[in-house]
Design a protein around this motif. Sequence first.
Motif, PDB file in Angstrom:
ATOM      1  N   ASP A 280       0.827  -1.208   0.000  1.00 22.16           N
ATOM      2  CA  ASP A 280       0.000   0.000   0.000  1.00 22.16           C
ATOM      3  C   ASP A 280       0.863   1.260   0.000  1.00 22.16           C
ATOM      4  O   ASP A 280       0.424   2.316  -0.433  1.00 22.16           O
ATOM      5  CB  ASP A 280      -0.938   0.015   1.207  1.00 22.16           C
TER       6      ASP A 280
ATOM      7  N   ASP B  69      -3.947   3.944   3.535  1.00 15.90           N
ATOM      8  CA  ASP B  69      -2.798   3.217   2.984  1.00 15.90           C
ATOM      9  C   ASP B  69      -1.613   3.225   3.951  1.00 15.90           C
ATOM     10  O   ASP B  69      -0.919   2.224   4.099  1.00 15.90           O
ATOM     11  CB  ASP B  69      -2.354   3.843   1.651  1.00 15.90           C
TER      12      ASP B  69
ATOM     13  N   ARG C 156       2.568  -6.858   2.409  1.00 16.06           N
ATOM     14  CA  ARG C 156       1.576  -7.857   1.965  1.00 16.06           C
ATOM     15  C   ARG C 156       2.224  -9.238   1.840  1.00 16.06           C
ATOM     16  O   ARG C 156       1.529 -10.238   1.776  1.00 16.06           O
ATOM     17  CB  ARG C 156       0.991  -7.446   0.625  1.00 16.06           C
TER      18      ARG C 156
ATOM     19  N   ASP D  28      -5.361  -2.529   2.892  1.00 11.15           N
ATOM     20  CA  ASP D  28      -6.713  -2.000   3.089  1.00 11.15           C
ATOM     21  C   ASP D  28      -7.593  -2.402   1.908  1.00 11.15           C
ATOM     22  O   ASP D  28      -7.091  -2.649   0.807  1.00 11.15           O
ATOM     23  CB  ASP D  28      -6.725  -0.481   3.327  1.00 11.15           C
TER      24      ASP D  28
ATOM     25  N   THR E 287      -9.838  -1.639  -0.913  1.00 13.77           N
ATOM     26  CA  THR E 287     -10.254  -0.512  -1.752  1.00 13.77           C
ATOM     27  C   THR E 287     -10.936  -0.973  -3.049  1.00 13.77           C
ATOM     28  O   THR E 287     -11.685  -0.221  -3.646  1.00 13.77           O
ATOM     29  CB  THR E 287      -9.062   0.402  -2.112  1.00 13.77           C
TER      30      THR E 287
END
Length: 302
Positions: free
Chosen positions: A20, A62, A134, A198, A200
């Motif tokens: 992010d 983010d 991630r 997150d 989105t």
Amino acid sequence: MKESEIIRTLFGTTPPPEDDCYFLAPNRLVTTDSLSEGTHFLHEWSSAPILARKLVEVNVSDITASGGRPKECFLNLGLSPLSRKKEWIRAFSKELRKSLDQYGMKLAGGDTFSASKTQLTLTVVGTVEKPWLRSGGKPGDYLYITGSLGKSQLGFRALKKKSKKNIYQDAITHHLSPKSRYVILKPLQNFQVHACMDITDGLIQDAERLAIPSKGKLKIQIESVPLDPLALTELGLDLCLGSGEELELLFLSPLVLPTKLAGIPVTMVGRLEKGKPGVHFLKAGKQYLPKSRGFLHFAEEE
Ligand SMILES: [Mg+2]
């Protein structure tokens, strides 16, 4: 072209970053996000203060997803005949300062230009001690979601249908004024988090963006996914699973966590296993394939 192809073309042979935020140094991170008139908002739906707030929240989201705290920001404003008016600029600036103050952020620079439609871009720099990537997921980790999913899509559809029904008001506010989950950062840092992002573009697409970098098979139990009850009744399962701009956190931890942190529900929805990287939705023990994938930045055929 599809968004993924555009990004691949831009980066050439270098693999594009997958987190992010981008880490400038081990403890400094940066992110950027835009709101474009006609694509992300309409002036008839969103006032200047609402846009200022959303611009800050999507970027703070983010930074939060990477385990960081926002510090400085840069603002690029493309102003249309409507948004370059004194009243609009004053209302936008007042709310922007308020939102930035709330997070202890400083406006450090930017650019303004004339445009046929309003274009808002904010770049946020922050600090981080223990970055959440991630790619950090490990086999056996539990998958968690904060809050619930579906409300943003419900709010968007209610606005599109020009529905004045009171029952949609909460969803409309959620869609126009999403909040980052920054308040959960501190309590969540007391626990081990292996990977985080997150939501989105909707759970269907975003879960894949956690599974693939973490190189595991992510099994998600549909029955456990926290869905907004009204959104589920009105839109059905697949649209809730694809609901974007939720700004909820999706993360992997080896621990069994409390069901609430900082007053925000934290729900265990699945597990990361060894196997071909990807996402498997399970409903009543059987594989479930959602019919649509959720929000696309560019139509497939373009
Ligand atoms: Mg993000």
